[in-house]
Motif scaffolding. Structure first.
Motif, PDB file in Angstrom:
ATOM      1  N   VAL A   1      41.746  39.901  24.546  1.00  0.00           N
ATOM      2  CA  VAL A   1      41.916  40.753  25.497  1.00  0.00           C
ATOM      3  C   VAL A   1      42.043  42.220  25.075  1.00  0.00           C
ATOM      4  CG1 VAL A   1      44.176  40.345  26.150  1.00  0.00           C
ATOM      5  CG2 VAL A   1      42.605  41.143  27.973  1.00  0.00           C
TER       6      VAL A   1
ATOM      7  N   CYS B   1      31.695  44.876  33.996  1.00  0.00           N
ATOM      8  CA  CYS B   1      32.455  43.500  33.646  1.00  0.00           C
ATOM      9  C   CYS B   1      31.881  42.454  34.651  1.00  0.00           C
ATOM     10  CB  CYS B   1      33.821  44.074  33.846  1.00  0.00           C
ATOM     11  SG  CYS B   1      34.967  42.542  33.304  1.00  0.00           S
TER      12      CYS B   1
ATOM     13  N   ASN C   1      34.225  38.914  30.434  1.00  0.00           N
ATOM     14  CA  ASN C   1      35.807  38.688  30.585  1.00  0.00           C
ATOM     15  C   ASN C   1      35.856  36.923  30.982  1.00  0.00           C
ATOM     16  OD1 ASN C   1      38.533  38.181  31.205  1.00  0.00           O
ATOM     17  ND2 ASN C   1      38.735  39.853  32.684  1.00  0.00           N
TER      18      ASN C   1
ATOM     19  N   CYS D   1      39.374  42.509  34.986  1.00  0.00           N
ATOM     20  CA  CYS D   1      38.496  43.512  34.298  1.00  0.00           C
ATOM     21  C   CYS D   1      38.870  44.828  34.458  1.00  0.00           C
ATOM     22  CB  CYS D   1      36.936  43.379  35.014  1.00  0.00           C
ATOM     23  SG  CYS D   1      36.055  41.708  34.809  1.00  0.00           S
TER      24      CYS D   1
ATOM     25  N   GLN E   1      33.068  38.579  35.294  1.00  0.00           N
ATOM     26  CA  GLN E   1      34.201  37.856  35.066  1.00  0.00           C
ATOM     27  C   GLN E   1      33.698  36.199  34.956  1.00  0.00           C
ATOM     28  OE1 GLN E   1      37.604  39.264  35.692  1.00  0.00           O
ATOM     29  NE2 GLN E   1      38.515  37.155  34.766  1.00  0.00           N
TER      30      GLN E   1
ATOM     31  N   ALA F   1      39.290  44.871  25.051  1.00  0.00           N
ATOM     32  CA  ALA F   1      38.659  45.099  26.319  1.00  0.00           C
ATOM     33  C   ALA F   1      39.871  46.083  27.057  1.00  0.00           C
ATOM     34  CB  ALA F   1      38.551  43.995  27.343  1.00  0.00           C
TER      35      ALA F   1
END
Length: 175
Positions: A15, A49, A34, A41, A51, A18
């Motif tokens: 993460v 993004c 993600n 996001c 999810q 990102a």
């Protein structure tokens, strides 16, 4: 911060990448996948993004996302794609391997080795391995790996061609 380049336009990370606007911009990332339930996001201009709200649990249904994520990665023509989970070891690595099988012509053994070479500490959980094996059977009608108990836990092992697996070489992958 560790980000691994899988193809010229596909990256895998935890993460941290990102959430770093500079790292995202530097790699021309226009799509972030993600693969977490625990992180939101980021909201960056020009970056979509997707999810994938799946926990890192062996029973979690990651397989149901393989096709949609692979197709979205494949269709991202505007820039690069970053696939991440919390640590970039299990969920995101599994999604990237599914993409490599679907759109890069790799069997599971080849996809695993490809990702492992770029990111040596990947470790999909046992449930995700089972789902990847099922996905490979759907795509290719066979499996190139089997799961084997080792001192490091359950890991994939190549199926020798003489055993009917197809592309395996017989060497263990946990070296």
């Amino acid at each position: 911060m560790a980000v691994s380049q899988i193809t010229p336009t596909l990256y895998l990370s935890g993460v941290d990448t990102a959430q770093n606007r500079t790292a995202v911009a530097h790699r021309r990332i226009t799509l972030i996948v993600n693969a977490t339930v625990e992180h939101t996001c980021p909201d960056y201009p020009g970056v979509e993004c997707l999810q994938v709200p799946v926990p890192d649990q062996p029973h979690a249904p990651l397989l149901e996302h393989f096709d949609a994520v692979a197709e979205r990665i494949h269709s991202n023509q505007s820039g690069s794609t970053l696939v991440h989970c919390s640590a970039g070891r299990s969920r995101s690595a599994s999604l990237v391997m599914a993409y490599l099988m679907r759109f890069q012509g790799a069997d599971l053994l080849q996809a695993y080795r490809w990702v492992l070479e770029a990111r040596p500490f990947i470790r999909p959980n046992a449930g995700f391995w089972r789902q990847l094996l099922e996905y490979e059977r759907r795509l290719y009608g066979r499996n190139s790996v089997r799961m084997a108990a080792t001192s490091l836990g359950v890991l994939p092992e190549a199926i020798p061609e003489s055993a009917g697996g197809g592309a395996g070489t017989g060497d263990c992958l946990n070296t």
